[in-house]
Design a protein around this motif. Structure first.
Motif, PDB file in Angstrom:
ATOM      1  N   PRO A  53       0.816  -1.224   0.000  1.00  0.00           N
ATOM      2  CA  PRO A  53       0.000   0.000   0.000  1.00  0.00           C
ATOM      3  C   PRO A  53       0.849   1.273   0.000  1.00  0.00           C
ATOM      4  O   PRO A  53       0.447   2.283  -0.574  1.00  0.00           O
ATOM      5  CB  PRO A  53      -0.807  -0.113   1.294  1.00  0.00           C
ATOM      6  CG  PRO A  53      -0.805  -1.561   1.629  1.00  0.00           C
ATOM      7  CD  PRO A  53       0.479  -2.121   1.114  1.00  0.00           C
ATOM      8  N   ALA A  54       2.031   1.197   0.608  1.00  0.00           N
ATOM      9  CA  ALA A  54       2.879   2.393   0.689  1.00  0.00           C
ATOM     10  C   ALA A  54       3.389   2.825  -0.684  1.00  0.00           C
ATOM     11  O   ALA A  54       3.775   3.975  -0.873  1.00  0.00           O
ATOM     12  CB  ALA A  54       4.065   2.119   1.608  1.00  0.00           C
ATOM     13  N   ASN A  55       3.391   1.889  -1.631  1.00  0.00           N
ATOM     14  CA  ASN A  55       3.942   2.221  -2.955  1.00  0.00           C
ATOM     15  C   ASN A  55       2.923   2.096  -4.078  1.00  0.00           C
ATOM     16  O   ASN A  55       3.307   2.050  -5.259  1.00  0.00           O
ATOM     17  CB  ASN A  55       5.146   1.330  -3.246  1.00  0.00           C
ATOM     18  CG  ASN A  55       6.350   1.723  -2.405  1.00  0.00           C
ATOM     19  OD1 ASN A  55       6.582   2.901  -2.191  1.00  0.00           O
ATOM     20  ND2 ASN A  55       7.056   0.742  -1.894  1.00  0.00           N
ATOM     21  N   LEU A  56       1.642   2.086  -3.689  1.00  0.00           N
ATOM     22  CA  LEU A  56       0.602   2.000  -4.721  1.00  0.00           C
ATOM     23  C   LEU A  56       0.666   3.181  -5.683  1.00  0.00           C
ATOM     24  O   LEU A  56       0.200   3.084  -6.816  1.00  0.00           O
ATOM     25  CB  LEU A  56      -0.792   1.984  -4.064  1.00  0.00           C
ATOM     26  CG  LEU A  56      -1.420   0.611  -3.831  1.00  0.00           C
ATOM     27  CD1 LEU A  56      -2.747   0.756  -3.132  1.00  0.00           C
ATOM     28  CD2 LEU A  56      -1.582  -0.125  -5.151  1.00  0.00           C
ATOM     29  N   ILE A  57       1.244   4.267  -5.196  1.00  0.00           N
ATOM     30  CA  ILE A  57       1.354   5.472  -6.025  1.00  0.00           C
ATOM     31  C   ILE A  57       2.017   5.176  -7.374  1.00  0.00           C
ATOM     32  O   ILE A  57       1.654   5.753  -8.391  1.00  0.00           O
ATOM     33  CB  ILE A  57       2.134   6.575  -5.272  1.00  0.00           C
ATOM     34  CG1 ILE A  57       2.153   7.844  -6.103  1.00  0.00           C
ATOM     35  CG2 ILE A  57       3.542   6.134  -4.905  1.00  0.00           C
ATOM     36  CD1 ILE A  57       2.726   9.040  -5.381  1.00  0.00           C
TER      37      ILE A  57
END
Lengths: 256, 241
Positions: B231-235
Motif C-alpha cells: 500500500p505504501a507504494n501504490l502510487i
C-alpha cells in the motif's frame, strides 16, 4: 517445384528473418513472426530460422562445417560483431554441433557437469552462473545421465540424447516459411518489329507463355531471372549476367 | 574516449498486444576500449544522461554511470591477462557491450532498459537484459525493486501467475508437453518496468525460453496486482495507469 541445394543465406529484409538461396536462385524465407501482431513469446527461434540447433557463432569452424551464411546479431552487438551461423538444413547444423563438441580438446574431456560452463563462455574456475545451472539441470533431467561422465564416454545413442537436450534448452520453435521460386526465361516471341512481346517462363516440367508486362512485374518482384531496365521510352527486360542472350531464345510464334 | 551523442528514437521491445517500449531521446555517454593480448578485446559502453533538472535525475545518472563503469572495468581487468581455454576456431576475440536506454522520465520516476552482451569464449555469447527504475518519494531517492512494490510472499503469487500464463499459452519451454525440466523459479523474477499498461516482467535467456534475439516478457495489468501490492507504494501503479 522443389528447392535444389541451398548454397547461400543472409539476413532478410523483414525483421529477424533469414533468406536461403538455392543453386537456381530460388529463395526460402524463414520469418520471425507468422503474422505481424503475433506475440513475441510465440515466435520462431533463431536456432530454427538458422538451421542451427546449437546456436553456433559464425567463424572458421562453422564455415568449414557447412555454414552457408550468417544471420542474427546478438542483442547489443555492433554490426561488425559475428552473427549466428546459418546452415543449409537441420542435419548439417546438427552435425556441426556434434562435431564441435568432439573436435579439439576443449569439450570432449569435460564432464557433463562442466560442459555447459564452457559452452556459454564461463571459465571453469569461475563460479556457476544462473545460466550454467539451468543448462546443467536441463541436461541432467533430459538425459538422466550421471553428470560426472565425460562427453567422450558417451556412446553414439547417448551422444544424440545429449544433443537433443541441448537443442531443447537452446530453444527450438518453428515458424512461417515462404518459398519464392524464381522462374527462368526459356524462350521469347518477337513481334513484326523484332521487339519481344512474350516470354516462355518456367522449367522443364512446367512452363507457360506470359506477356511482357507480366514478365516485368515478376522480375520486379524478384520472381523471374531477368533484369528490369527503365529507359525514357519504356521498360524492358534483359538477361541476368552470364545467362543466354534473349536473341538466342527467339522462337517463331505459332499462328492459330 | 568519451563523446556525447543524440540517441535515436527506436523501438526497443514489443510486449503485450501490440505495445512497444521506446527509447526517449536524450544525450548519451559512450566509451570504448580495445586492446590485444593473446586475443582481441573490445568493450563498449553506452548509457543515457538524463537532463539533470531534479535530484532524482542526478541520482539516476550517477547510479547508471557507476554500474556501467564497474562492469566495463571488471571485464577489461579480467581480459588484461592472457586468456586460457582457447581454441583458435572459437574466435580469437572477447567482447563486452553495455547498452542502456532511457524509457521513462518524469519528476518522480526514471526508468532504463538495456542489455549487457559478453562473449568470453564458448559457442556463443551471453546476454543479460537490464532494467532500472529510480524513484523519489518526499526526500528519499532510491532504486525500486519488486520487493518494494509488493507485500511479502508476492513472489509466489507472481511466479504462479507467470507460470500459469506460460503453460496455458505454451510459451517458450512450455511449448513442450513435459516441462518438468524448466528451471524457472520465483528467484528469477528480477527485471521489470512500470509501463502505462501495467507491470512488465522481463525474463533472461534460458529461464522460460532458449537463446533468442529478444527477451521474453509478460505484462500484468495493475488491477490484477492490487491484492499483493504494498500500500505504501501504490502510487507507482496509480501514476502509471
Amino acid at each position: 517445384m522443389k528447392f535444389k541445394k541451398f548454397i547461400r543465406a543472409e539476413e532478410g529484409e523483414e525483421r529477424n528473418s533469414v533468406v536461403y538461396y538455392d543453386e537456381d536462385g530460388n529463395k526460402l524465407i524463414r520469418y520471425w513472426k507468422r503474422y505481424p501482431d503475433e506475440p513475441d513469446d510465440k515466435v520462431s527461434t533463431r536456432s530454427w530460422r538458422n538451421n542451427n540447433p546449437g546456436n553456433l557463432r559464425i567463424g572458421p569452424f562453422a564455415r568449414r562445417n557447412g555454414s552457408i551464411g550468417e544471420a542474427g546479431l546478438p542483442p547489443g552487438s555492433k554490426p561488425t560483431d559475428p552473427k549466428f551461423a546459418v546452415f543449409p538444413d537441420y542435419e548439417t547444423g546438427r552435425k556441426a554441433q556434434a562435431k564441435r563438441l568432439k573436435e579439439g580438446d576443449l569439450y570432449i574431456d569435460l564432464t557433463l557437469e562442466d560442459l555447459p560452463k564452457r559452452y556459454v563462455g564461463v571459465k571453469l574456475k569461475d563460479p556457476d552462473t544462473k545460466e550454467v545451472i539451468d543448462y546443467r539441470n536441463a541436461i541432467r533431467k533430459f538425459t538422466k545421465f550421471d553428470m560426472k561422465r565425460t562427453v567422450r564416454s558417451l556412446n553414439d545413442t547417448e551422444y544424440e540424447q545429449l544433443l537433443d537436450a541441448m537443442k531443447r534448452h537452446e530453444g527450438w520453435r518453428d515458424g512461417r516459411e515462404e518459398p519464392i521460386f524464381v522462374q527462368k526465361i526459356l524462350s521469347v516471341h518477337v513481334n513484326s518489329k523484332r521487339v519481344i512481346s512474350e516470354f516462355l517462363v518456367g522449367d522443364d516440367r512446367e512452363k507457360q507463355w506470359i506477356s511482357k508486362t507480366l514478365a516485368v512485374s515478376l522480375a520486379e518482384a524478384g520472381r523471374l531471372h531477368a533484369i528490369v531496365v527503365h529507359t525514357k521510352t519504356g521498360v524492358y527486360l534483359r538477361p541476368e549476367y552470364h545467362n543466354t542472350p534473349f536473341k538466342q531464345l527467339i522462337v517463331p510464334s505459332t499462328v492459330a | 574516449m568519451y563523446s556525447f551523442l543524440a540517441q535515436a528514437f527506436t523501438i526497443l521491445i514489443s510486449f503485450g498486444t501490440g505495445d512497444s517500449l521506446h527509447s526517449i531521446d536524450c544525450e548519451s555517454e559512450l566509451f570504448e576500449t580495445a586492446f590485444d593480448t593473446n586475443v582481441h578485446v573490445e568493450a563498449s559502453v553506452s548509457y543515457p544522461r538524463v537532463p539533470e533538472t531534479t535530484p532524482l535525475a542526478r541520482y539516476a545518472n550517477e547510479a547508471v554511470s557507476k554500474e556501467a563503469h564497474e562492469l566495463h572495468d571488471t571485464f577489461v581487468q579480467e581480459m588484461s591477462a592472457p586468456q586460457e581455454e582457447l581454441w583458435e576456431e572459437d574466435g580469437d576475440e572477447r567482447t563486452f557491450r553495455y547498452d542502456l536506454n532511457l524509457v521513462h522520465s518524469d519528476p518522480d520516476l526514471v526508468s532504463f532498459y538495456g542489455l549487457r552482451y559478453q562473449y568470453r569464449g564458448g559457442i556463443h555469447g551471453s546476454v543479460r537484459y537490464i532494467t532500472k527504475t529510480f524513484c523519489q518519494q518526499d526526500d528519499t531517492i532510491r532504486e525500486l525493486s519488486l520487493d518494494d512494490l509488493f507485500l511479502p510472499e508476492y513472489r509466489k503469487w507472481l511466479f504462479q501467475h507467470c507460470e500459469s500464463y506460460f503453460k496455458s499459452n505454451r510459451c517458450g519451454y512450455y511449448d513442450d508437453d513435459d516441462h518438468s525440466w524448466v528451471g524457472f523459479n520465483p528467484k528469477d523474477l528480477d527485471a521489470f518496468l512500470l509501463t502505462e499498461k501495467g507491470l512488465l516482467l522481463l525474463f533472461q535467456n534460458y529461464v522460460v525460453s532458449g537463446y533468442d534475439d529478444h527477451p521474453t516478457t509478460l505484462l500484468i495489468p495493475y488491477n490484477k496486482l492490487i491484492s499483493i501490492a504494498n500500500p505504501a507504494n501504490l502510487i507507482f501503479f496509480g501514476q502509471k495507469k
